[in-house]
Design a protein around this motif. Structure first.
Motif, PDB file in Angstrom:
ATOM      1  N   ASN A   1      17.596   2.062  32.834  1.00 22.43           N
ATOM      2  CA  ASN A   1      16.640   1.133  33.451  1.00 22.43           C
ATOM      3  C   ASN A   1      17.364   0.059  34.248  1.00 22.43           C
ATOM      4  O   ASN A   1      18.593  -0.090  34.136  1.00 22.43           O
ATOM      5  CB  ASN A   1      15.779   0.493  32.362  1.00 22.43           C
ATOM      6  CG  ASN A   1      14.546  -0.174  32.930  1.00 22.43           C
ATOM      7  OD1 ASN A   1      13.956   0.307  33.909  1.00 22.43           O
ATOM      8  ND2 ASN A   1      14.145  -1.296  32.369  1.00 22.43           N
TER       9      ASN A   1
ATOM     10  N   VAL B   1      19.078 -14.315  30.327  1.00 21.10           N
ATOM     11  CA  VAL B   1      17.806 -14.270  29.602  1.00 21.10           C
ATOM     12  C   VAL B   1      17.164 -12.907  29.844  1.00 21.10           C
ATOM     13  O   VAL B   1      16.951 -12.507  30.990  1.00 21.10           O
ATOM     14  CB  VAL B   1      16.866 -15.402  30.078  1.00 21.10           C
ATOM     15  CG1 VAL B   1      15.469 -15.218  29.491  1.00 21.10           C
ATOM     16  CG2 VAL B   1      17.436 -16.754  29.701  1.00 21.10           C
TER      17      VAL B   1
ATOM     18  N   THR C   1      13.998  -3.253  29.275  1.00 17.88           N
ATOM     19  CA  THR C   1      15.446  -3.507  29.255  1.00 17.88           C
ATOM     20  C   THR C   1      15.895  -4.039  27.893  1.00 17.88           C
ATOM     21  O   THR C   1      16.954  -3.634  27.377  1.00 17.88           O
ATOM     22  CB  THR C   1      15.782  -4.553  30.346  1.00 17.88           C
ATOM     23  OG1 THR C   1      15.454  -3.997  31.622  1.00 17.88           O
ATOM     24  CG2 THR C   1      17.236  -4.961  30.315  1.00 17.88           C
TER      25      THR C   1
ATOM     26  N   CYS D   1       7.797  -4.535  37.799  1.00 14.63           N
ATOM     27  CA  CYS D   1       7.205  -3.373  37.127  1.00 14.63           C
ATOM     28  C   CYS D   1       8.150  -2.977  35.996  1.00 14.63           C
ATOM     29  O   CYS D   1       9.289  -3.444  35.949  1.00 14.63           O
ATOM     30  CB  CYS D   1       7.009  -2.208  38.098  1.00 14.63           C
ATOM     31  SG  CYS D   1       8.541  -1.550  38.762  1.00 14.63           S
ATOM     32  N   SER D   2       7.677  -2.139  35.103  1.00 16.08           N
ATOM     33  CA  SER D   2       8.500  -1.815  33.938  1.00 16.08           C
ATOM     34  C   SER D   2       8.981  -0.375  33.931  1.00 16.08           C
ATOM     35  O   SER D   2       8.229   0.547  34.274  1.00 16.08           O
ATOM     36  CB  SER D   2       7.735  -2.078  32.639  1.00 16.08           C
ATOM     37  OG  SER D   2       8.603  -1.814  31.556  1.00 16.08           O
ATOM     38  N   GLY D   3      10.207  -0.199  33.492  1.00 13.29           N
ATOM     39  CA  GLY D   3      10.788   1.125  33.306  1.00 13.29           C
ATOM     40  C   GLY D   3      10.127   1.901  32.180  1.00 13.29           C
ATOM     41  O   GLY D   3      10.394   3.088  32.002  1.00 13.29           O
TER      42      GLY D   3
HETATM   43  C1  FMN Z   1      13.545 -12.242  41.211  1.00 14.89           C
HETATM   44  C2  FMN Z   1      13.220 -12.042  39.756  1.00 14.89           C
HETATM   45  C3  FMN Z   1      13.981 -12.650  38.781  1.00 14.89           C
HETATM   46  C4  FMN Z   1      13.712 -12.438  37.413  1.00 14.89           C
HETATM   47  N1  FMN Z   1      14.494 -13.041  36.475  1.00 14.89           N
HETATM   48  C5  FMN Z   1      14.310 -12.746  35.156  1.00 14.89           C
HETATM   49  C6  FMN Z   1      15.189 -13.255  34.165  1.00 14.89           C
HETATM   50  O1  FMN Z   1      16.150 -13.973  34.432  1.00 14.89           O
HETATM   51  N2  FMN Z   1      14.947 -12.899  32.874  1.00 14.89           N
HETATM   52  C7  FMN Z   1      13.898 -12.102  32.513  1.00 14.89           C
HETATM   53  O2  FMN Z   1      13.727 -11.817  31.323  1.00 14.89           O
HETATM   54  N3  FMN Z   1      13.049 -11.594  33.438  1.00 14.89           N
HETATM   55  C8  FMN Z   1      13.256 -11.891  34.744  1.00 14.89           C
HETATM   56  N4  FMN Z   1      12.432 -11.347  35.688  1.00 14.89           N
HETATM   57  C9  FMN Z   1      11.351 -10.455  35.269  1.00 14.89           C
HETATM   58  C10 FMN Z   1      11.836  -9.044  34.951  1.00 14.89           C
HETATM   59  O3  FMN Z   1      12.675  -8.534  35.990  1.00 14.89           O
HETATM   60  C11 FMN Z   1      10.586  -8.156  34.772  1.00 14.89           C
HETATM   61  O4  FMN Z   1       9.917  -8.556  33.589  1.00 14.89           O
HETATM   62  C12 FMN Z   1      10.831  -6.668  34.789  1.00 14.89           C
HETATM   63  O5  FMN Z   1       9.628  -6.037  35.140  1.00 14.89           O
HETATM   64  C13 FMN Z   1      11.319  -6.116  33.470  1.00 14.89           C
HETATM   65  O6  FMN Z   1      11.517  -4.749  33.652  1.00 14.89           O
HETATM   66  P1  FMN Z   1      11.643  -3.695  32.462  1.00 14.89           P
HETATM   67  O7  FMN Z   1      10.414  -3.796  31.608  1.00 14.89           O
HETATM   68  O8  FMN Z   1      11.752  -2.381  33.174  1.00 14.89           O
HETATM   69  O9  FMN Z   1      12.886  -4.053  31.701  1.00 14.89           O
HETATM   70  C14 FMN Z   1      12.640 -11.599  37.040  1.00 14.89           C
HETATM   71  C15 FMN Z   1      11.847 -10.997  38.028  1.00 14.89           C
HETATM   72  C16 FMN Z   1      12.125 -11.232  39.379  1.00 14.89           C
HETATM   73  C17 FMN Z   1      11.269 -10.568  40.425  1.00 14.89           C
END
Ligand code: FMN
Length: 185
Positions: A31, A51, A58, A87-89
């Motif tokens: 992911n 974070v 993830t 979006c989520s993996g």
């Molecule tokens: C530009 C940007 C920065 C982000 N920074 C963080 C971060 O620092 N920590 C975090 O937990 N989520 C952050 N997010 C949100 C995650 O990327 C988001 O929840 C993601 O969909 C998780 O994907 P996953 O479920 O496939 O792991 C950020 C999103 C964006 C668009």
């Protein structure tokens, strides 16, 4: 060209505060997500913190594998960064969905994203309280590489006309890393 970055200088890849892509893998799953809340934490051995929200896909992969990579994307990749952060993996393979090419890491099983400016391969240093209460992961950097077009001799040199790293503001808006200047006489 990708080149190894001396580990004690790996902090310089994150010191200017770029938004990164966090890649992870465990078993058959892989992911990536965007993460603006990351920073270097130590010189030698190099450490980082990031974070990783408890609701992300993830998070589970990192908890299972104890590893992740931070890939430093450039402005050319900003639409993809915003997309994988929105979006989520869990629902689909984001590498396929966004057409993201990868290459193998040297020390960890998570894939590294092609065309980024730098890559840090990290192993989690378990800190249960910080992880549980603040979603904050501390990790040691096991290997670091950078694209010599933009980072060499321990320094970034984003030149005019070449895509630089990016900094998330909010709501899909970013700054691009600007001009460097020296503040020492
Ligand atoms: C530009 C940007 C920065 C982000 N920074 C963080 C971060 O620092 N920590 C975090 O937990 N989520 C952050 N997010 C949100 C995650 O990327 C988001 O929840 C993601 O969909 C998780 O994907 P996953 O479920 O496939 O792991 C950020 C999103 C964006 C668009």
């Amino acid at each position: 060209m990708r080149k190894a970055v001396e580990l004690k200088k790996a902090y310089r890849l994150l010191n200017h505060g770029p938004t990164v892509l966090v890649t992870s893998a465990a078993g058959a799953d892989r992911n990536l997500m965007a993460a603006a809340w990351n920073m270097p934490l130590d010189f030698d051995p190099p450490k980082v913190c990031v974070v990783i929200d408890r609701n992300t896909f993830t998070r589970g992969l990192i908890e299972k594998s104890g590893e992740f990579a931070l890939c430093v994307p450039t402005r050319d990749q900003a639409v993809m960064v915003a997309g994988v952060g929105d979006c989520s993996g869990r629902d689909s393979d984001k590498f396929l969905r966004f057409g993201i090419a990868t290459f193998e890491a040297q020390k960890i099983s998570a894939p590294l994203v092609e065309s980024c400016a730098a890559w840090l391969e990290c192993r989690v240093i378990p800190e249960v309280h910080n992880q549980t209460k603040y979603d904050l992961f501390v990790a040691e950097v096991l290997a670091a590489q950078a694209d010599t077009e933009v980072f060499s001799d321990g320094r970034w040199h984003f030149e005019a006309g070449r895509a630089a790293s990016i900094h998330h503001i909010s709501g899909g808006a970013f700054f691009e890393t600007g001009e460097a200047f020296a503040a020492r006489e």
